[in-house]
Motif scaffolding. Structure first.
Motif, PDB file in Angstrom:
ATOM      1  N   ILE A  49       0.912  -1.049  -0.053  1.00 19.07           N
ATOM      2  CA  ILE A  49       0.018  -0.174   0.119  1.00 19.07           C
ATOM      3  C   ILE A  49       0.989   1.059  -0.142  1.00 19.07           C
ATOM      4  N   ALA A  50       0.823   1.893  -0.970  1.00 18.66           N
ATOM      5  CA  ALA A  50       1.788   3.180  -1.151  1.00 18.66           C
ATOM      6  C   ALA A  50       1.406   4.048  -0.418  1.00 18.66           C
ATOM      7  N   PRO A  51       2.311   5.209  -0.458  1.00 20.50           N
ATOM      8  CA  PRO A  51       1.865   6.303   0.668  1.00 20.50           C
ATOM      9  C   PRO A  51       0.703   7.254   0.714  1.00 20.50           C
ATOM     10  N   HIS A 297     -11.561   0.352 -12.465  1.00 20.08           N
ATOM     11  CA  HIS A 297     -10.295   0.650 -13.143  1.00 20.08           C
ATOM     12  C   HIS A 297      -9.363  -0.395 -12.530  1.00 20.08           C
ATOM     13  N   ALA A 298      -9.504  -1.530 -12.722  1.00 19.99           N
ATOM     14  CA  ALA A 298      -8.537  -2.626 -12.321  1.00 19.99           C
ATOM     15  C   ALA A 298      -7.359  -2.569 -13.187  1.00 19.99           C
ATOM     16  N   MET A 299      -6.454  -2.525 -12.559  1.00 17.58           N
ATOM     17  CA  MET A 299      -4.982  -2.660 -13.148  1.00 17.58           C
ATOM     18  C   MET A 299      -3.931  -3.587 -12.698  1.00 17.58           C
ATOM     19  N   GLN A 305      -0.812   0.333  -7.745  1.00  6.58           N
ATOM     20  CA  GLN A 305      -1.518   1.327  -7.087  1.00  6.58           C
ATOM     21  C   GLN A 305      -2.967   0.811  -7.109  1.00  6.58           C
ATOM     22  N   GLY A 306      -3.027  -0.467  -7.319  1.00  6.82           N
ATOM     23  CA  GLY A 306      -4.473  -0.825  -7.303  1.00  6.82           C
ATOM     24  C   GLY A 306      -5.317  -0.658  -5.988  1.00  6.82           C
ATOM     25  N   GLY A 350       0.583   0.201 -15.845  1.00  2.56           N
ATOM     26  CA  GLY A 350       0.574  -0.809 -15.480  1.00  2.56           C
ATOM     27  C   GLY A 350       1.018  -1.822 -16.523  1.00  2.56           C
ATOM     28  N   PHE A 351      -0.056  -1.397 -17.438  1.00  5.87           N
ATOM     29  CA  PHE A 351       0.002  -2.466 -18.843  1.00  5.87           C
ATOM     30  C   PHE A 351       1.282  -2.369 -19.250  1.00  5.87           C
TER      31      PHE A 351
END
Length: 402
Positions: A49-51, A297-299, A305-306, A350-351
Motif C-alpha cells: 500500500i503506497a504512501p 479501473h482494475a490494473m 497502485q491498485g 501498469g500495462f
C-alpha cells in the motif's frame, strides 16, 4: 435540500467495499456491505500500500495498525541480474509505504467495520439490480433482496455490478500475463545489501524481471509476471504442481545473482494469479448505481497502485456523499469526473510496465540500460511516483508534503 440518501448497498467485502462503508458511515449514511464469498481468514497474497493509500488508512485511524503488522518501506532499487545496483528511486520523501499480507488488510478493515457497527453480510452473490424511482433493489443468488437509496459496486475486477449495469463490459481485458511468486521460509538468507530490507528491489536481466521485498519483520516475498501466449500456457502456469513451477522459475532465472535463486528455492507459499485489467469504461455509473476501485479501473500489479487507488476512491466518494444538498446521481457524476483521468493513466502505466519487461536486450542494450539509461530513468520514475503519492485525494486539499 435534495432528497437525502440514508441507506447504501455496498457490494464487495474486500478492500474498497469496507473502506467505502466506513467513509459513508462517517458521512451519516447507513451502509450495508454484501460479500459474495463466505467469511474467511485465508485470503492469499500480499502487496504494497503506497504512501497515498496509507494516508487514507490514516484518515480511518488504521495506518499504524497495518504498519505494526506489515513492514514499513520507503524507496525502490533496481539491480541488474549480476547484482549490480543500477538505480535508486527515492520515494520515501513522499511518506512511507507498507508491505503487508492481504489477509491482514482484510482483517483490519473488517474489525473496524464491526467496531463501527456496520452490517457486513457474507455469501450474498449478486444476480441482478433494478432501479425504480429513488430506490435500488439488489437480488442475490439465495433468493433474498436488499433495498437501498443507492448502490456502490466495489466487487473487484470481475464485478457482478459492472456486468449488471454495463453488460457489454462485463469481462475485463486479459493482459496475457500471470503473476507468480510467493513467501519465503523464515530462515532464508537475506540479501547482502541490508538496505534492501527497507525498500522494493527490482532485478532486471536481458529479459524478464523479478521483484522482492520484506513483507513482515521476519518474512521475505518475491514476485514476477510471466507471459502466457495462449490459454494452454496460462492453464499450465496456473495448474502445474508447485515443485514443477519452482523448477520452471529456477530455470527462467538461471545464472542470476543472489538472492533470486535463494528466494525461489526457499518459497514455501506459492501464489499465482491471471492478470486482468480495465483500461476504460464508457461510464462508471447508471442511475443510482456506481462502480469504484477495481470494478471501475482494475490494473496490473505492475502499476503498484491498485489498492491505493481503491482506498482513494472510497475516501473521495465518502467526502462527496456528505454533501446533502446535492443529488446522489450528481455526486456520482462528480466522483467519476474527478477520478477517471488519474485511474486510467495508472491502468495504462501498469500495462506498459508488463510489456516492457518482455523486451529482450543484447549485451550492448544492457550496458546502455545499466550505465546510461537507468540513472536517467530512475530520476524520471522518482519524479512521477512522488507526484502520484503526493497528489491531493480530495478536491481542495493541498498537495501532500512529508
Amino acid at each position: 435540500m435534495s432528497d437525502t440518501p440514508r441507506r447504501a448497498l455496498v457490494i464487495g467485502g474486500g478492500i474498497a467495499g469496507p473502506a467505502t462503508a466506513l467513509f459513508l458511515a462517517r458521512a451519516g449514511i447507513e451502509p450495508v456491505v454484501l460479500e459474495a464469498y463466505p467469511r474467511t481468514e485465508d485470503v492469499g497474497g500480499g502487496f504494497q500500500i503506497a504512501p497515498n493509500g496509507l494516508r487514507v488508512l490514516a484518515e480511518l485511524g488504521l495506518a499504524e495498525t497495518l504498519l505494526a503488522q506489515g513492514h514499513r518501506c520507503a524507496d525502490m532499487a533496481f539491480r541488474n541480474h549480476h547484482g549490480r545496483l543500477i538505480g535508486v528511486v527515492r520515494t520515501g520523501r513522499s511518506g512511507f509505504a507498507v508491505n503487508v499480507l492481504r489477509a491482514i488488510v482484510h482483517r483490519v478493515l473488517r474489525d473496524e467495520t464491526s467496531r463501527r457497527g456496520i452490517d457486513v453480510r457474507y455469501e450474498k452473490r449478486l444476480t441482478g439490480i433494478t432501479q425504480a424511482g429513488k430506490e435500488v433493489v439488489a437480488t442475490f443468488e439465495d433468493g433474498t433482496t436488499e433495498v437501498g437509496d443507492f448502490l456502490v459496486g466495489a466487487d473487484g475486477v470481475h464485478s457482478r455490478v459492472r456486468a449488471c449495469i454495463l453488460p457489454e463490459h462485463a469481462t475485463p481485458r486479459d493482459t496475457s500475463m500471470v503473476s507468480l511468486g510467493g513467501f519465503c521460509a523464515e530462515g532464508v538468507t537475506p540479501p547482502a545489501d541490508a538496505d534492501d530490507a527497507e525498500r522494493l528491489t527490482f532485478v532486471v536481466g536481458p529479459r524478464y524481471q523479478l521483484g522482492y521485498s520484506k513483507m513482515s519483520a521476519t518474512q521475505w516475498g518475491w514476485w514476477c509476471h510471466a507471459h502466457a501466449a495462449d490459454a494452454d500456457e496460462r492453464a499450465a502456469l496456473m495448474t502445474m504442481p508447485f515443485h514443477a513451477l519452482r523448477d520452471r522459475m529456477l530455470e527462467r532465472y538461471r545464472g542470476w545473482s543472489a538472492p533470486v535463486q535463494d528466494f525461489i528455492g526457499a518459497t514455501e507459499a506459492w501464489l499465482r494469479t491471471p492478470i486482468h485489467d480495465i483500461p476504460s469504461l464508457p461510464t462508471w455509473r447508471r442511475g443510482r448505481v456506481m462502480l469504484l476501485g477495481d470494478a471501475a479501473h482494475a490494473m496490473s500489479p505492475a502499476g503498484g497502485q491498485g489498492a491505493s487507488l481503491a482506498l482513494e476512491d472510497a475516501m473521495l466518494f465518502g467526502r462527496l456523499a456528505s454533501d446533502r444538498t446535492t443529488a446522489i446521481e450528481d455526486v456520482m457524476a462528480r466522483f467519476e469526473s474527478l477520478r477517471r483521468r488519474r485511474a486510467e493513466k495508472m491502468v495504462a502505466q501498469g500495462f506498459e510496465n508488463d510489456r516492457r519487461s518482455l523486451k529482450e536486450l543484447g549485451p550492448v542494450g544492457m550496458w546502455m540500460r545499466d550505465r546510461v539509461m537507468m540513472p536517467v530513468f530512475a530520476s524520471f520514475i522518482e519524479k512521477a511516483l512522488n507526484a502520484v503519492y503526493t497528489a491531493p485525494i480530495v478536491e481542495g486539499e493541498a498537495r501532500y508534503t512529508r
